[in-house]
Scaffold this active site. Structure first.
Site, short mmCIF file in Angstrom:
data_model
loop_
_atom_site.label_atom_id
_atom_site.label_comp_id
_atom_site.label_asym_id
_atom_site.label_seq_id
_atom_site.Cartn_x
_atom_site.Cartn_y
_atom_site.Cartn_z
N ARG A 13 40.72 28.82 47.20
CA ARG A 13 40.40 29.83 46.18
C ARG A 13 41.30 29.59 44.98
O ARG A 13 42.52 29.73 45.09
CB ARG A 13 40.64 31.25 46.71
CG ARG A 13 39.93 31.57 48.02
CD ARG A 13 38.46 31.87 47.80
NE ARG A 13 37.72 31.86 49.08
CZ ARG A 13 37.32 32.96 49.72
NH1 ARG A 13 37.56 34.14 49.21
NH2 ARG A 13 36.65 32.87 50.86
N GLU B 30 42.40 31.22 42.61
CA GLU B 30 42.74 32.49 41.99
C GLU B 30 44.04 32.35 41.21
O GLU B 30 45.06 31.93 41.75
CB GLU B 30 42.87 33.58 43.06
CG GLU B 30 41.50 34.02 43.56
CD GLU B 30 41.56 34.86 44.83
OE1 GLU B 30 42.66 35.02 45.39
OE2 GLU B 30 40.49 35.32 45.26
N ARG C 10 49.29 38.90 49.07
CA ARG C 10 48.27 38.80 50.12
C ARG C 10 47.31 37.62 49.94
O ARG C 10 46.42 37.44 50.76
CB ARG C 10 47.48 40.10 50.24
CG ARG C 10 46.97 40.68 48.92
CD ARG C 10 45.82 41.65 49.15
NE ARG C 10 46.20 42.94 49.70
CZ ARG C 10 45.32 43.87 50.09
NH1 ARG C 10 44.01 43.65 49.97
NH2 ARG C 10 45.73 45.03 50.56
N HIS C 11 47.46 36.84 48.87
CA HIS C 11 46.54 35.73 48.63
C HIS C 11 47.25 34.39 48.64
O HIS C 11 48.38 34.27 48.20
CB HIS C 11 45.84 35.91 47.27
CG HIS C 11 44.88 37.05 47.24
ND1 HIS C 11 45.24 38.29 46.77
CD2 HIS C 11 43.59 37.15 47.64
CE1 HIS C 11 44.20 39.12 46.88
NE2 HIS C 11 43.19 38.45 47.41
N GLU D 99 42.77 44.35 54.87
CA GLU D 99 41.55 43.70 55.36
C GLU D 99 41.91 42.32 55.89
O GLU D 99 42.52 41.52 55.20
CB GLU D 99 40.56 43.59 54.19
CG GLU D 99 39.31 42.80 54.50
CD GLU D 99 39.20 41.55 53.66
OE1 GLU D 99 39.29 41.63 52.42
OE2 GLU D 99 39.05 40.46 54.25
N SER E 294 36.14 39.67 56.69
CA SER E 294 34.87 40.09 56.11
C SER E 294 33.77 39.51 56.98
O SER E 294 33.86 38.34 57.37
CB SER E 294 34.74 39.57 54.68
OG SER E 294 34.80 40.62 53.77
N ARG F 222 47.02 35.64 56.94
CA ARG F 222 47.13 37.07 56.70
C ARG F 222 47.28 37.83 58.01
O ARG F 222 48.09 38.76 58.12
CB ARG F 222 45.89 37.57 55.92
CG ARG F 222 46.15 38.90 55.29
CD ARG F 222 44.91 39.43 54.60
NE ARG F 222 44.75 38.91 53.25
CZ ARG F 222 43.84 39.37 52.39
NH1 ARG F 222 43.00 40.33 52.77
NH2 ARG F 222 43.74 38.87 51.18
#
Lengths: 445, 445
Positions: free
Chosen positions: A216, A218, A224-225, A368, A371, A419
């Site tokens: 990712r 980002e 958290r990422h 979370e 997903s 995570r």
């Protein structure tokens, strides 16, 4: 130091290596240890050396020794003696100390003194050696064990492991946050998820899983990422609805925690964390009910269509307090918060909901970790969804074509390994749950 | 069709699903099958349907049925009857046929008729559906099982699984054949191997392994190379020399073949291949002896410093004929054919060989499936080697720095999962041993 020679074998047989965690089995006996100099202290007449091997640490003591620098690899032969104050209750009295490989300078970080979150950038800059720390490696050991439990449980449930491409021509999640790659002059991307491929493979093996890195791009740095993380992906066919997927994940999590209890008790104790109990039936709440609950009970109003981090935290607090569960499934996500491939909810009258999907998240200790959901398997429904998301159907044929060929009803989920590891161990920043994390500013080591 | 209702449970309980491979256990009984329409034939008064599920295929027969297109997902309820000519010896007499998901057009390739190497590009273009073929999926099933055997065996030998970055700042093998990547404006590469990282992790867990994709930007298309493949990597510390690494691999291969016998006999039978016996001690031959042997016995002169593909083939032929072994270790590679991190051979007088390394290859049925060896662990020796390879020591600090901190003697190897799978099953082109291969011209599906 040697076993008795047999008639066929007159050469001396080396004493087998003993791991530090097993010292108690050799009380009063001679052992051979191998490992790293974790710490050392020279009191003149007597020298102390803490040896670290993959199983733990052991206090060793001797005299007249020249102790090598910390982190040197050594082999020690000595005798085991019960000693209340030594780690594990035993000490080794050194008879010989052999340096296998000497450290040639002091480590840039003091391995025995490191704590998570102390000088985080420094610890990550020197990760090639700081990863040797007991807490650091505890996180990676726990992750290795939970990943193996993932393999083992799913195989027992009839799943087949797959290996899918990480170099792709388009992103499964719609095109944002993709790393770009030059592939022999063509534009390519690093896969954000194996979503399309695991769905295709449901057409082959019905139940599939993959353990592989995903990417990712980002820009933002959060606790958290990660830009590269290990995704534990599951997809299963011939389901009735997403409930079967959640049940499977429920059983999987229980099996993971059982394995961690068997294999990682020492690691959890070291960091002062507890292994959660997984309820036989993890509580479920719909997203709309969850938003209402955190508003009514905690006065927290959630914007947007999803939950925000504070709402996730409060919802978990509610279930921990009222049901003693560290886990909660949030179900029936609205379409606006789900990708185009999410299967719509079927209304009681049999019509297709345009608002609600069969997507779910799993929250654990405030965050979370999954997903998932049922996916669209009907080609016409998929094309409608692609158009409703204002995506270009022509650009999606690489995804949509397989749905012309009888894809069964199916669903799945993905767990971010780092995570989950971080939340299990109480690690505040997910970067410490990966050996060599990649973030916005970090490409080394 | 339903089980007897219990007092607590008055709703009908669905008949549990039966897999086609288990039909023989239900002779004369009613079963519920799920799967794909592998083939169909309508003779007017009677319809035949071959159902394919993850376990195999089953012949089903009925009347008055409208058969959906091949590849449709269906559920069949019917009764099992012994039938000599049916696959597996049993047939299902259809009582009800439910279409779970209809194929909406004919598959672009006829799944039951596919053979490896027939129209290879077409089969790969339509891989999203051609991968459903029995031979195609047999290869992927065998690979999944051999990978799981890799996990299981190594765990039993005290190894810890690691997950290392695939986005790197430099190539471990020296910089050629790297895919380039834009990482937030910085130049990055896709990892060719986890070499450095698995060595670092020997400093943490002593014995480590990784199962992950690696990347080679090789322009040429051959039947033995992939641009993305699954690498089974092993690295182990506290060794005496490379012999221990070969012994470990010997045991690992034996365990893999044992598991394949237990789990994949049907797949090997389907493709007409045999699972090799692994000798208790795989023969060894030095590279120099191997070159001499193929010259003397077969008249084949090898150029360069290594073996060429023909020499690999002949050497394997020799060991198959003379020792009945499908495997042979080629040892003591010259430095010119090995990377800078290969550990030099130690001469009988204790001096360091400048010509010979402790590197080895493993050949299997005519091809190299492993490169391995002992690695340099001494910092000074490593820096000497880097200079001798005309590499820039300053550019290598990301690699070399960890060797200042007592890295123990260590070595390891890597197995290409697809190449081993292909050789086991007699697949001529390694691309068919990967679900979605990437090659010079192929980025989809």
């Amino acid at each position: 130091m040697t076993s008795p020679a047999t008639p066929e074998q007159s050469a001396p047989v080396a004493l087998p290596r003993t791991l530090t965690q097993n010292l108690g089995q050799f009380d009063g006996q001679q052992v051979r240890l191998q490992g790293f100099v974790h710490a050392r202290r020279d009191l003149g007449g007597v020298q102390f050396l803490v040896l670290r091997d993959k199983s733990g640490i052991a206090q060793c003591v001797g005299s007249g020794l020249h102790l090598p620098l910390p982190e040197s690899s050594v082999e020690i032969v000595g005798s085991v003696k019960a000693h209340k104050k030594a780690p594990g209750g035993y000490e080794v009295q050194i008879e010989s100390l052999k340096v296998l490989s000497a450290a040639i300078q002091a480590s840039p970080v003091e391995i025995p003194k490191m704590e998570w979150n102390v000088n985080p950038e420094t610890m990550l800059d020197y990760r090639y050696v700081s990863v040797r720390g007991l807490r650091e490696r505890a996180a990676l050991k726990v992750q290795a064990e939970l990943v193996f439990a993932f393999h083992s449980y799913l195989r027992g449930e009839g799943f087949t492991e797959i290996s899918t491409p990480k170099i792709v021509s388009a992103g499964a999640e719609g095109g944002a946050n993709l790393f770009k790659l030059d592939y022999f002059g063509e534009q390519a991307y690093l896969a954000q998820s194996p979503q399309l491929y695991k769905q295709i493979m449901v057409g082959v093996f019905e139940r599939v899983y993959e353990v592989a890195p995903v990417y990712r791009a980002e820009e933002h740095a959060t606790s958290r990422h990660l830009n590269e993380y290990l995704s534990l992906d599951v997809e299963m066919g011939f389901i009735e609805d997403e409930e079967e997927v959640m049940e499977l994940e429920n059983g999987l999590l229980a099996a993971i925690m059982e394995r961690l209890k068997l294999t990682c008790a020492a690691e959890f104790e070291l960091v002062g964390a507890s292994i959660p109990e997984v309820p036989a039936h993890i509580p479920r709440i719909t997203l709309m009910e969850a938003r209402a609950l955190v508003h009514e009970k905690f006065g927290h109003t959630v914007g947007g269509k999803d939950l925000d981090p504070e709402a996730e935290r409060l919802l978990c607090q509610h279930y921990a307090e009222t049901q003693g569960s560290d886990f909660v499934f949030v179900t029936k996500y609205p379409r606006a918060a789900r990708p185009f491939y999410a299967h719509p909810e079927i209304n009681p009258d049999g019509s297709i909901s345009s608002e609600i999907t069969r997507g779910f998240d799993l929250l654990f200790r405030g965050i979370e970790i999954t997903s998932g959901g049922q996916r669209i398997h009907d080609h016409a429904m998929l094309m409608d969804s692609i158009r409703a998301y204002k995506m270009n159907p022509d650009a999606m044929t690489g995804y949509s074509e397989v749905f012309k060929y009888g894809m069964p009803p199916h669903g799945g989920f993905a767990i971010g390994a780092e995570r989950l590891t971080a939340k299990l161990l109480g690690i505040a920043n997910v970067r410490y749950a990966r050996a060599f994390p990649r973030d916005r500013n970090r490409l080394t080591p």
